[in-house]
Scaffold this active site. Structure first.
Site, PDB file in Angstrom:
ATOM      1  N   LYS A 147      56.194  41.818  42.509  1.00 39.38           N
ATOM      2  CA  LYS A 147      55.671  40.452  42.594  1.00 39.38           C
ATOM      3  C   LYS A 147      55.153  40.047  41.221  1.00 39.38           C
ATOM      4  CE  LYS A 147      51.789  38.518  43.260  1.00 39.38           C
ATOM      5  NZ  LYS A 147      51.976  37.301  42.420  1.00 39.38           N
ATOM      6  N   GLU A 198      45.159  49.092  36.842  1.00 40.28           N
ATOM      7  CA  GLU A 198      44.915  48.911  35.404  1.00 40.28           C
ATOM      8  C   GLU A 198      44.192  47.592  35.265  1.00 40.28           C
ATOM      9  OE1 GLU A 198      44.944  47.526  32.019  1.00 40.28           O
ATOM     10  OE2 GLU A 198      47.140  47.479  31.993  1.00 40.28           O
ATOM     11  N   CYS A 226      44.254  43.393  27.888  1.00 37.65           N
ATOM     12  CA  CYS A 226      43.139  44.108  28.502  1.00 37.65           C
ATOM     13  C   CYS A 226      42.568  45.170  27.569  1.00 37.65           C
ATOM     14  CB  CYS A 226      43.568  44.724  29.821  1.00 37.65           C
ATOM     15  SG  CYS A 226      45.041  45.748  29.687  1.00 37.65           S
ATOM     16  N   GLU A 249      34.592  40.588  29.656  1.00 38.84           N
ATOM     17  CA  GLU A 249      35.954  40.482  29.139  1.00 38.84           C
ATOM     18  C   GLU A 249      36.284  38.988  29.031  1.00 38.84           C
ATOM     19  OE1 GLU A 249      40.213  42.573  29.936  1.00 38.84           O
ATOM     20  OE2 GLU A 249      39.405  41.398  31.588  1.00 38.84           O
TER      21      GLU A 249
END
Length: 466
Positions: A173, A248, A285, A373
């Site tokens: 997906k 992750e 990331c 983040e």
């Protein structure tokens, strides 16, 4: 050449192109703010069909000899290579990456990952001995691979290729913001001659298609990349059927400069950290978004960082953020920050979701700038009173995905790196190794991807007592 408007009216399921019944979704070019593509979306019927196709293909693919799987992956490498310019153009359009970066980062790196996975598979031990027991490593089954939008091809390859190498079948997906790359990858899989059902693509939102895959009783393992907040929900939903998960997730990685570095190495450290932090518009990331330096050299670092940041001209070397929403989120950090700005303002293009690349200095360790983040081109410089304090600052985070260490004494580099609580540490600009395990400590995720570790994550372990 890529056509003016890309239309993808069919999903790739069971080796066929099947019309989706979940409506259509427009794909926007974040550099132009214009629609660049329209894709079909899956409804429950197509999701069930894709999972059933993967389940039906599993036994045959799992029993396919390793040599045959290696040959198939090599054909996939060739198919992706033959479409390299097409992939780069698609990624520029749907993700906004400048053309030079679209090829180097978004296409060439995934090709290296495919090649390194093939190498790992060639030497992988699926059988071993432990005393009187034979230890078998067997494919886990049907894998649902749920993608982020920031590195469309790389993330597909990092999840799908190790799963296929292990003998698993996959339902992919892609992210709703960047689905075009996934359709082109499906064509590469088709051209490589994989058996029907081994690889399938369904599109749609995370709250409907993604959640359906995570909860599906015929899915055995979920591999997800995205934010930690969403990763928690994925893990909770997968737990209802006791699925394995590979997560992750978010990061707030530190680039740690120790006190014994030379002026030359310090300059390299700052240049490399700014480049990594601003890579892909800051939308990675593993971005080195915290630069931790000795307080005595703070002024020197600020000048170096300001000069480096000035090279990232928006619209040229620096691409846009993925959407208007992401731009608003990043700008909210810039508006609320109380730290001192050391970078110069740069002119932004009139069109596109660009933000000013910004460097802050003397950032408070517990502030939002140092802890969240941000996922944009924003670098925070923190001053350390000692080398031990620098490691303490680096570990002052709920995340632990990646990091960098700059040290003058090579003999002690490993000792210092071992003290940083993170899944990867790059010492003195050591390059990324696609054969090495990638994944995070703490709230940056579960499991590892890449190379032998990526294959092993897609396997179950069986002990046969003889």
């Amino acid at each position: 050449m890529v056509s003016a408007l890309i239309r993808e009216p069919a999903l790739y399921i069971g080796g066929d192109w099947i019309a989706g019944s979940g409506g259509e979704c427009a794909v926007e070019n974040p550099a132009t703010e214009q629609t660049t593509g329209v894709v079909t979306q899956a409804a429950d019927a197509e999701i069930d069909r894709a999972v059933a196709a993967a389940r039906g293909a599993f036994d045959s693919w799992a029993s396919t000899p390793v040599a045959a799987r290696i040959d198939a992956l090599r054909r996939l490498y060739d198919a992706v290579t033959g479409r390299a310019y097409r992939f780069a153009a698609l990624i520029t359009r749907e993700q906004g990456s400048p053309p030079y970066l679209a090829r180097k980062l978004h296409v060439d790196l995934p090709l290296r990952v495919i090649a390194s996975t093939v190498d790992a598979l060639a030497g992988f031990a699926f059988r071993g001995r432990q005393g009187d027991s034979v230890i078998l490593r067997e494919p886990v089954g049907v894998v649902a691979a749920i993608m982020p939008w920031n590195l469309p091809l790389y993330q597909i390859v990092a999840k799908v290729v190790p799963a296929l190498a292990a003998g698993c079948t996959v339902v992919l997906k892609p992210a709703t913001l960047t689905p075009l790359t996934a359709f082109e990858f499906a064509r590469a899989v088709e051209a490589a001659g994989f058996p029907p059902g081994v690889f399938n693509v369904v599109t749609g939102g995370g709250r409907d298609v993604g959640e359906c895959l995570v909860r599906h009783e015929l899915v055995d393992h979920v591999s997800f990349t995205g934010s930690t907040a969403v990763g928690r929900r994925v893990a909770a939903a997968a737990a209802e059927t006791v699925k394995g998960v590979t997560l992750e997730l978010s990061g707030k990685s530190a680039s740690v400069v120790l006190s014994d570095v030379s002026d030359e190495l310090l300059a390299r450290a700052v240049q490399a950290t700014v480049a990594n932090c601003f890579l892909n518009g800051g939308q990675t990331c593993s971005a080195l978004s915290r630069l931790i330096v000795p307080r005595a050299r703070l002024g020197q670092v600020e000048k170096l960082a300001a000069a480096a940041a000035a090279e990232y001209v928006p619209g040229e070397r620096l691409g846009p953020l993925i959407s208007a929403g992401r731009r608003f989120a990043v700008e909210s950090y810039l508006e609320q920050a109380t730290a001192r700005v050391v970078s110069a303002p740069l002119e932004l293009p009139r069109t596109g979701y660009y933000v000013t690349p910004t460097v802050y200095s003397e950032v408070e360790p517990d502030s939002r700038l140092a802890q969240d983040e941000i996922f944009g081109p924003v670098l925070s410089i923190l001053a350390a009173e000692s080398d031990d304090h620098a490691i303490e600052l680096a570990n002052n985070s709920i995340y632990g995905l990646s990091g960098a260490l700059w040290v003058g004494d090579d003999d002690r580099a490993l000792d210092w790196a071992a003290r940083i609580r993170t899944g990867q540490v790059h010492v003195n600009a050591a390059p990324f190794n696609p054969r090495a395990p990638f994944g995070g400590y703490k709230q940056s995720g579960l499991g590892r991807e890449m190379g032998d570790y990526g294959i092993d994550r897609m396997l179950q372990v069986k002990a046969v007592q003889l």
